[in-house]
Design a protein around this motif. Structure first.
Motif, PDB file in Angstrom:
ATOM      1  N   VAL A  55     -46.426  42.988 -13.014  1.00 10.17           N
ATOM      2  CA  VAL A  55     -46.868  41.717 -13.613  1.00 10.17           C
ATOM      3  C   VAL A  55     -46.591  41.694 -15.120  1.00 10.17           C
ATOM      4  O   VAL A  55     -45.945  40.754 -15.625  1.00 10.17           O
ATOM      5  N   PRO A  56     -47.014  42.724 -15.879  1.00  7.19           N
ATOM      6  CA  PRO A  56     -46.684  42.694 -17.313  1.00  7.19           C
ATOM      7  C   PRO A  56     -45.180  42.680 -17.612  1.00  7.19           C
ATOM      8  O   PRO A  56     -44.754  42.025 -18.565  1.00  7.19           O
ATOM      9  N   VAL A  57     -44.381  43.348 -16.796  1.00  6.65           N
ATOM     10  CA  VAL A  57     -42.933  43.376 -17.052  1.00  6.65           C
ATOM     11  C   VAL A  57     -42.318  41.987 -16.842  1.00  6.65           C
ATOM     12  O   VAL A  57     -41.523  41.514 -17.662  1.00  6.65           O
ATOM     13  N   VAL A  58     -42.718  41.320 -15.767  1.00  6.04           N
ATOM     14  CA  VAL A  58     -42.201  39.961 -15.511  1.00  6.04           C
ATOM     15  C   VAL A  58     -42.667  39.014 -16.617  1.00  6.04           C
ATOM     16  O   VAL A  58     -41.892  38.199 -17.151  1.00  6.04           O
ATOM     17  N   ASP A  59     -43.937  39.161 -16.996  1.00  6.50           N
ATOM     18  CA  ASP A  59     -44.510  38.329 -18.048  1.00  6.50           C
ATOM     19  C   ASP A  59     -43.708  38.467 -19.343  1.00  6.50           C
ATOM     20  O   ASP A  59     -43.334  37.486 -19.983  1.00  6.50           O
TER      21      ASP A  59
END
Ligand code: KG4
Length: 341
Positions: free
Chosen positions: A57-61
């Motif tokens: 999730v943080p990487v996509v964000d």
């Protein structure tokens, strides 16, 4: 014309990566690598899956933020469907399905190996890059693969030669482990090799028909060689690590280039690319440049950031598939093993 914006997701092994490509041009490529495996001397699948869960999730964000793209603007989500570690793949595949569903946009499944080859077509803003002309040969060398791919089109690839046992990267990593060096061995061997003599020691080379490779004999010969020398001198490795690394690297590069030369000659192809994690290797990159001079090849060597696993290569493959309306349905499972063709 409406912008085509693709989010790419890669989670096949131990890198969680997301990238955004707009109209074929890369806007962002964010990767979280997993240091947790270093102390185990190899990727631990269970730990890799858990780290992907934490990172995705943080990487996509971050990838979306860096690209300056709101998720509602995405045209499709492209994801690595395989090959790779099943637990790792499932994190990316499931995320992609949920994300695409929530945005009501199509999904595009990407073959990880095809992605490595198409990394040569990633275009960055304000950089003009030469891309290989079809048909071209691609030496695909990573921790899990060593193959020669005949690339006839972005979606038409044929494996004409491959390893019958270990991959080149696997052999390097195992030999480095035997020497008591860290993990992954590739970058360590590369660094040491720069200070060593590539002709100091000779290790066995395979004698295999056609364009296929074999690296298990080399691995065993390296192991026995060290065992014998250590009997005479317990400090042999420490005293010779640069020469050992340089000789090992030279042997592997030699094996790889010999078959590639044969394929290029027999098929009459002078467009030759290299891809995958091992393409970061200095000796291999130099061998490509040398072959370009000697055999008048047009060679294509990826930027370091696109040698190892990354989502930019998944996003560019997704972009080409999008242009061909080549989508996948939500019921498609991940696959741990699959060939490039
Ligand atoms: O493509 P990749 O990131 O992962 C897969 O296997 O899919 O490749 C990883 C492999 C490892 O075996 C690693 O040791 C090797 O690439 N590698 C290198 C270098 N950097 C990474 N091998 C030789 N020289 C390097 N500089």
């Amino acid at each position: 014309m409406k912008d085509i914006i693709i989010l790419g997701i890669e989670s096949s092994c131990d890198d969680t990566s997301a990238a955004v490509i707009k109209n074929g041009e890369l806007l962002s490529n964010v990767t979280a690598s997993q240091a947790v495996h270093e102390s185990y001397g190899g990727v631990v699948p269970e730990l890799a899956s858990r780290a992907h869960e934490q990172n995705i999730v943080p990487v996509v964000d971050q990838a979306l933020k860096k690209a300056g793209v709101a998720k509602e603007k995405l045209s499709a989500v492209a994801f690595t469907r395989g090959p790779g570690l099943m637990g790792s793949l499932l994190v990316g595949v499931s995320f992609a399905k949920g994300f695409a569903r929530s945005l009501d946009i199509p999904m595009i499944d990407v073959n990880h190996l095809q992605g490595h080859v198409l990394a040569h077509f990633i275009q960055e803003p304000e950089v003009t890059k030469e891309t290989p002309k079809y048909p071209f040969l691609c030496l695909l060398v990573s921790g899990g693969n060593s193959q020669i791919v005949l690339v006839k089109a972005y979606n038409d690839m044929e494996v004409i030669g491959q390893t019958i046992d270990d991959a080149a990267g696997e052999a390097i990593d195992k030999c480095s482990k035997v020497m008591g060096l860290g993990y992954p061995g590739g970058p360590i061997i590369d660094r040491l090799a720069r200070q060593g003599n590539p002709k100091a020691f000779a290790f066995s080379k395979p004698n295999i028909a056609g364009y296929d490779y074999s690296f298990s004999g080399l691995k065993t010969s390296f192991l026995y060689f060290l065992r014998d020398r250590l009997k005479e001198n317990p400090d042999f490795i420490e005293q010779n690590k640069e020469d050992l690394a340089a000789s090992l690297e030279a042997t592997i590069v030699d094996i790889l280039m010999k078959k590639l030369r044969l394929a290029a000659k027999e098929l009459g192809i002078k467009e030759v690319a290299v891809a995958g994690g091992v393409s970061a290797n200095t000796g291999l990159r130099n061998a490509f440049l040398d072959h370009a001079r000697r055999y008048k090849w047009n060679v294509y060597i990826p930027k370091f950031g696109y040698t190892t696993d990354n989502a930019a290569m998944i996003a560019i493959t997704g972009y080409y598939k999008f242009m061909d309306n080549d989508f996948c349905s939500i019921d498609k499972p991940a696959y741990s093993r699959v060939s490039i063709g």
